[in-house]
Write an enzyme that holds these catalytic residues in place. Structure first.
Site, PDB file in Angstrom:
ATOM      1  N   GLU A 125     -42.162 -13.717  -2.621  1.00 43.71           N
ATOM      2  CA  GLU A 125     -43.203 -13.917  -1.605  1.00 43.71           C
ATOM      3  C   GLU A 125     -44.067 -15.146  -1.861  1.00 43.71           C
ATOM      4  OE1 GLU A 125     -42.387  -9.467  -1.419  1.00 43.71           O
ATOM      5  OE2 GLU A 125     -42.434 -11.027  -2.939  1.00 43.71           O
ATOM      6  N   GLU A 143     -39.782  -3.285  -3.246  1.00 45.41           N
ATOM      7  CA  GLU A 143     -40.908  -2.362  -3.047  1.00 45.41           C
ATOM      8  C   GLU A 143     -40.418  -0.984  -2.578  1.00 45.41           C
ATOM      9  OE1 GLU A 143     -44.730  -4.872  -1.914  1.00 45.41           O
ATOM     10  OE2 GLU A 143     -43.002  -5.649  -0.865  1.00 45.41           O
ATOM     11  N   ALA A 171     -38.469  -8.694   3.520  1.00 46.46           N
ATOM     12  CA  ALA A 171     -39.001  -8.480   4.869  1.00 46.46           C
ATOM     13  C   ALA A 171     -38.288  -9.391   5.860  1.00 46.46           C
ATOM     14  CB  ALA A 171     -40.490  -8.776   4.873  1.00 46.46           C
TER      15      ALA A 171
END
Length: 698
Positions: free
Chosen positions: A159, A139, A90
């Site tokens: 993460e 993902e 991300a």
């Protein structure tokens, strides 16, 4: 052309399907179709060297998927057009400063809908993955029907390092696809795995070379590739009663590595799987809420801050490293490990010492280190080839950088420099790894003092990322710049500091360790003192740390700093000198405050009636570090509060979830900290007097 050269070139150039038109309709994607009717979707984030998932990128992906739903190609290939890899995760910028979990959950809900849309395409899809495939990138790959890894690809969910768990459906999809115990372990540790391991877990369906991508894609899309299917064991392990038993075991493991009160993410992930592991839809919904709640915690926001501190310090290194050959003098614990680390990072290194024994010991440690860093035996051999024992010190003549790491005695260092200087080539840098002697004192006998810099590494060199890059009044700015670039080139984080006693990190750590010695004098159990620091979040307590560093070194640094700063530091107890005189130096001699076995302190639990750590104990240990950091800023030893926090985290392991000693003071409130220091000064003495820099601290 020789077929071997063709093969090498074939593996360097990415197979990206048909050549797309220059001006496509999308900013971050290119969509083409080949002769077999297969759509190739290339992810190429605009203006970036690596692909990351920001909200606008995900929004555009939604538009692309809508087009694919109406076009109905024969199959879909998703690939990155970036050399660096598939998707690095991300865009962490979007996580900074989040305070409202509802807003985060809404945004995550929108992203989930796009990933679900990819998974539900009525078209067979395959992700072709090279380089890094991390976090949100993995993902996206999990939402495709199959995955092909290019040899050398790396997979992982980092993460947890940011105080989060996967948030784009990864918790549900990953635990269903592969053995949930293995899946949970990867998510809980943040470790990465290579393509072969990913294949054996069933995360990818095949591993291919770049030149065979087209064939592998056809096999995957037209049913010729045997897909990795979740077995009966996975279903059984996701079954309710078993999950409860496994989850409690995972919690016990997690508590050892990351205490619940400081690091909520691992426990939130375990709870997610324990409650919903058998129901994908429920787990996807619960993941959104759990991720949003974690995002706004102080732990996550501080760990995200640390992520950006690392990036900021990387930038300080600049680029254009000119150092190819390094000569290290002194093959003791520090010198030997610095030499090994440089060789592991591709530099040619000569290692000199007065005696052969330390060099032999350093070579053995280097071999162990290379074995841990790389699995390939040829890479270990190449690294060892780059590290050359050099009893005669001939390596000086060709070295671009000479690092002196002899014991902390001014006369000894000056004697070494006198022998070195005439042999150094023009433009070479002379660096000292001193942890305590100011460079002003070292440069007095040099013919060219402008080429002396400090490069202060931290122990253990292979684990602690910080290097203090020390300048003095007469330093050559060009050589300093080169020293910073060298630190970046060996994958370390530089902290530019002006020369002053103890620089920043040792000056801040010394009161922490000496205060612990005074507490021992007050008959507080050493295990209770260490427990107080660990309760705050330090990786180890000050007594264990003193043993790790070496009590002789602690004594030297303490004496030197006390001679400069006097009453601002706790006095050194006489019994510490006796311990050092007896040769009880800590880990390196097997006995210090603790007895050491196989590199670990033997810590029998404290007696049941022993005192418990108190908030006052924690303040006595921790607040002087913040006080010294404020003083270093006020004196101009360092010029940036953020990099001071980074230095303490990357050089000492200071509780990362607190964001550093200055960030901790800011969070707690400067007035509160000053008040606490004044109260300690009234009770224990002037060493706790708040620095005048607090008046202007923001």
């Amino acid at each position: 052309m020789d077929s071997r050269i063709m093969n090498v070139l074939g593996d360097r150039l990415l197979e990206l399907g048909p050549k797309p038109e220059e001006s496509g309709p999308y900013r971050n994607f290119r969509l083409t179709r080949d002769a077999d009717g297969i759509a190739w979707l290339l992810f190429d984030r605009e203006g970036a060297s690596a692909n990351t998932l920001s909200s606008d990128v995900i929004e555009e992906l939604d538009t692309v998927l809508a087009a694919l739903e109406s076009q109905r190609p024969a199959g879909l290939v998703i690939r990155s057009a970036k050399k660096s890899g598939f998707i690095a995760g991300a865009d962490v910028n979007e996580f900074r400063g989040a305070t409202d979990p509802r807003a985060v959950e809404t945004a995550i809900g929108r992203a989930h809908a796009v990933i679900d849309r990819l998974e539900n395409l009525k078209v067979p899809s395959v992700a072709v993955i090279h380089g890094f495939c991390l976090g949100g990138g993995l993902e996206v790959a999990l939402a495709c029907q199959s995955r092909i890894a290019i040899d050398g690809a790396r997979f992982g969910f980092p993460e947890v390092m940011l105080g989060l768990h996967p948030g784009l459906g990864g918790t549900a999809r990953f635990t269903r696809l592969v053995n949930p115990i293995q899946a949970m372990t990867l998510m809980l540790t943040g470790r990465t795995i290579d393509a072969r391991r990913a294949s054996s877990l069933g995360l990818v369906d095949g591993v291919a070379q770049e030149r065979h991508v087209r064939n592998a894609v056809k096999d995957a899309l037209f049913g010729h590739l045997k897909r990795a299917r979740p077995g009966l064991l996975n279903a059984l392990l996701n079954f309710t009663p078993v999950r409860g038993f496994l989850a409690s075991r995972m919690r016990r493991e997690a508590e050892r590595a990351a205490p619940h009160q400081h690091y909520p993410a691992p426990y939130a992930l375990i709870e997610l799987w324990e409650k919903h592991g058998g129901d994908k839809a429920a787990m996807l919904a619960a993941e959104r809420a759990s991720f949003a709640n974690l995002m706004v915690t102080p732990t996550a926001q501080n760990l995200i801050r640390v992520f950006f501190l690392r990036e900021q310090m990387k930038k300080l290194a600049g680029g254009g490293n000119k150092v190819g050959r390094v000569h290290v003098i002194g093959a003791g614990a520090m010198g030997g490990d610095i030499a090994a680390w440089c060789a592991s990072q591709g530099l040619r290194v000569t290692l000199a010492d007065m005696k052969p024994e330390p060099i032999a010991g350093a070579m053995k440690r280097a071999s162990d280190l290379f074995g841990k860093i790389t699995r390939k035996r040829t890479d270990v051999r190449d690294a060892l080839d780059r590290l050359v024992p050099d009893m005669d010190g001939e390596g000086v003549r060709n070295a671009d950088l000479i690092i002196e790491a002899v014991p902390e005695k001014l006369e000894l260092k000056q004697k070494v420099y006198a022998g070195l200087e005439p042999k150094m080539k023009p433009g070479a840098i002379l660096a000292t790894n001193t942890s305590s002697i100011p460079l002003q004192d070292l440069r007095t006998t040099l013919q060219k003092p402008e080429r002396l810099v400090g490069l202060h590494f931290f122990n253990p060199v292979s684990r602690l990322q910080l290097v203090e890059v020390v300048s003095h009044d007469g330093s050559d700015p060009g050589l300093l710049k080169q020293a910073l670039a060298f630190v970046g080139a060996i994958d370390r984080l530089p902290l530019p500091v002006k020369s002053s006693p103890g620089f920043v990190v040792n000056r801040a750590l010394t009161p922490y360790m000496l205060e612990a010695m005074l507490m021992l004098d007050e008959n507080i159990d050493k295990r209770v003192i260490d427990a107080a620091a660990e309760k705050f979040g330090m990786p180890m307590g000050p007594i264990e740390l003193a043993d790790q560093v070496g009590l002789d070194i602690c004594l030297d640094v303490g004496d030197m700093l006390r001679s400069k700063f006097g009453e601002l530091l706790p006095p050194t107890p006489a019994w510490l000198r006796d311990k050092v005189a007896k040769g009880e130096l800590g880990r390196k001699t097997g006995r210090g405050f603790y007895v050491w076995k196989d590199g670990k302190a033997d810590k029998a639990p404290a007696a049941p009636n022993a005192a418990q750590p108190t908030p006052e104990m924690i303040d006595r240990l921790i607040l002087p570090m913040s006080n010294v950091c404020v003083a270093a800023l006020r004196e101009g030893i360092v010029d940036n509060a953020d990099t001071v926090d980074g230095a303490m985290i990357f050089g000492t392991g200071y509780a990362p979830f607190r964001g550093g000693p200055l960030n901790y003071a800011r969070t707690r409130g400067a007035e509160n900290v000053v008040g606490a220091l004044r109260a300690l000064a009234a009770k224990f003495g002037g060493r706790f007097t708040p620095d005048v820099g607090w008046d202007s601290f923001k």
